[in-house]
Design a protein around this motif. Structure first.
Motif, short mmCIF file in Angstrom:
data_model
loop_
_atom_site.label_atom_id
_atom_site.label_comp_id
_atom_site.label_asym_id
_atom_site.label_seq_id
_atom_site.Cartn_x
_atom_site.Cartn_y
_atom_site.Cartn_z
N ALA A 154 80.09 36.88 -34.08
CA ALA A 154 78.99 36.22 -34.79
C ALA A 154 78.17 35.35 -33.84
CB ALA A 154 79.54 35.38 -35.94
N ALA A 155 78.85 34.66 -32.92
CA ALA A 155 78.14 33.81 -31.96
C ALA A 155 77.25 34.66 -31.05
CB ALA A 155 79.14 33.02 -31.13
N LEU A 156 77.74 35.83 -30.67
CA LEU A 156 76.95 36.73 -29.81
C LEU A 156 75.77 37.32 -30.58
CD1 LEU A 156 79.96 38.47 -28.06
CD2 LEU A 156 78.26 37.01 -26.93
N VAL A 157 75.98 37.71 -31.83
CA VAL A 157 74.89 38.24 -32.65
C VAL A 157 73.81 37.19 -32.82
CG1 VAL A 157 74.28 39.03 -34.97
CG2 VAL A 157 76.33 39.93 -33.86
N ALA A 158 74.23 35.93 -33.01
CA ALA A 158 73.26 34.85 -33.19
C ALA A 158 72.41 34.65 -31.93
CB ALA A 158 73.98 33.55 -33.54
N ARG A 159 72.92 35.09 -30.79
CA ARG A 159 72.17 34.97 -29.54
C ARG A 159 71.27 36.17 -29.29
NH1 ARG A 159 74.62 31.29 -25.63
NH2 ARG A 159 73.69 32.58 -24.01
N GLY A 160 71.27 37.11 -30.24
CA GLY A 160 70.37 38.25 -30.11
C GLY A 160 70.96 39.47 -29.45
N THR A 161 72.27 39.50 -29.25
CA THR A 161 72.91 40.68 -28.67
C THR A 161 73.64 41.46 -29.77
OG1 THR A 161 74.99 39.56 -28.17
CG2 THR A 161 73.26 39.47 -26.49
N ARG A 162 74.00 42.70 -29.46
CA ARG A 162 74.77 43.53 -30.39
C ARG A 162 76.10 43.87 -29.73
NH1 ARG A 162 74.96 49.29 -32.13
NH2 ARG A 162 75.50 49.29 -34.36
N PRO A 163 77.10 43.03 -29.91
CA PRO A 163 78.36 43.28 -29.23
C PRO A 163 79.10 44.49 -29.80
CG PRO A 163 78.60 41.47 -30.78
CD PRO A 163 77.13 41.83 -30.75
N ARG A 164 79.86 45.12 -28.96
CA ARG A 164 80.78 46.16 -29.41
C ARG A 164 82.08 45.47 -29.78
NH1 ARG A 164 81.72 51.23 -25.57
NH2 ARG A 164 79.70 51.74 -26.51
#
Length: 318
Positions: A29-39
């Protein structure tokens, strides 16, 4: 890929999160909030909004290497059940390290504080590893291996350590459903050990944010960091604060060691908790000032974190 081939600016361009428990989900969720799409890699291919699900067993080196692809940063949040730590955890970490070594990704391992063993002072990252428990010995060995892999130049790695954590989605914790579940309904929170012993707890979103900050800072690699953690208060005070957040009378029941051992006869989670009771019989306080000073990220105020946790439990219960 040679370590160091990628620049610092794109460290979080292609992140991979291993595991989809409360910590893995919070990191994602923290990575998505930064605009990335984590695997997000799990054995079941768990789907999380804003992420790419990937099915793999991270104990399998070939499957892990394929799952990482061209990952720039890897967050190791996966772990086996408590009773399988000695048998399965080393294989998981070695598989992940080999995969990161092959593709040059930065590796941030999420750890806890078991490796320090019983201490009588607030825990800092420079304390020696002196575990007295089976799971503590596993943790200490995993860190020694990870640090050696970094210092030998095989991988770029760091660890972020947390105390017992709490927050949305956290159920299997000393401050999970056995604590918040009954309390939000006006019942009695269960506490282990002495209610008057101080015990620091880490809010999962703070842990996730810390892991992301460490991943993107090369100067932070090669060591362990304590995630921002609120000052330890007594478990009694914690019950009272959580009850205020829930708008209910404070009430708790202290679980006795013999009760835990009795339940442990048929419940592996309870059985594995017995050796960790020293954390709750005496003060268990974390010093996270090193991270807070470097990154300017204090812990979420405890009252707010408790209110958000209570709200999640109420919604989950409904």
């Amino acid at each position: 890929m040679v370590i160091g081939e990628r620049g610092v600016a794109d460290l979080l361009d292609t992140p991979v999160v291993l595991g989809a428990g409360p910590v893995g989900r919070s990191v994602a969720a923290a990575l998505v909030a930064r605009g990335t799409r984590p695997r997000v890699v799990t054995r079941s291919g768990t789907t999380i909004d804003g992420t790419e699900p990937w099915r793999a067993d991270v104990a399998d080196p070939d499957a892990t290497r394929a799952a990482l692809g061209r990952a720039t940063a890897v967050f190791q949040c996966a772990q086996p059940p408590y009773h399988r730590w000695p048998r399965n955890f080393p294989a998981i970490q070695r598989s992940v390290v080999r995969a990161c070594e092959a593709n040059g990704a930065v590796l941030v391992a999420i750890e806890n504080l078991y490796g320090y063993g019983p201490v009588s002072v607030p825990m800092t990252e420079d304390l020696p590893m002196r575990p007295t428990t089976r799971k503590g010995a596993v943790r200490a060995a995993l860190w020694a291996e990870l640090l050696d892999a970094h210092q030998s130049g095989r991988v770029r790695a760091a660890a972020v350590r947390a105390s017992d954590f709490f927050g949305a989605g956290v159920r299997d914790s000393a401050y999970g459903e056995r604590f918040f579940g009954p309390l939000v309904s006006g019942g009695k929170a269960q506490v282990l050990g002495s209610p008057r012993a101080r015990h620091a707890i880490t809010y999962v979103p703070d842990l996730a944010a810390a892991a992301v900050r460490v991943a993107e800072d090369p100067a932070a690699w090669g060591r362990a960091w304590h995630a921002p953690t609120a000052p330890g208060i007594t478990q009694l005070a914690l019950v009272e604060a959580a009850a205020r957040a829930a708008g209910v009378p404070p009430a708790f029941v202290a679980v006795k060691p013999w009760q835990l051992r009795l339940v442990g006869a048929f419940n592996s989670g309870a059985r594995e908790t017995v050796e960790m009771l020293y954390e709750f019989d005496h003060d268990f306080v974390v010093d996270s000032s090193a991270f807070e000073t470097r990154f300017g990220q204090p812990p979420t105020p405890l009252d707010r974190a408790l209110a958000e946790t209570v709200a999640w439990y109420r919604q989950a219960g409904a």
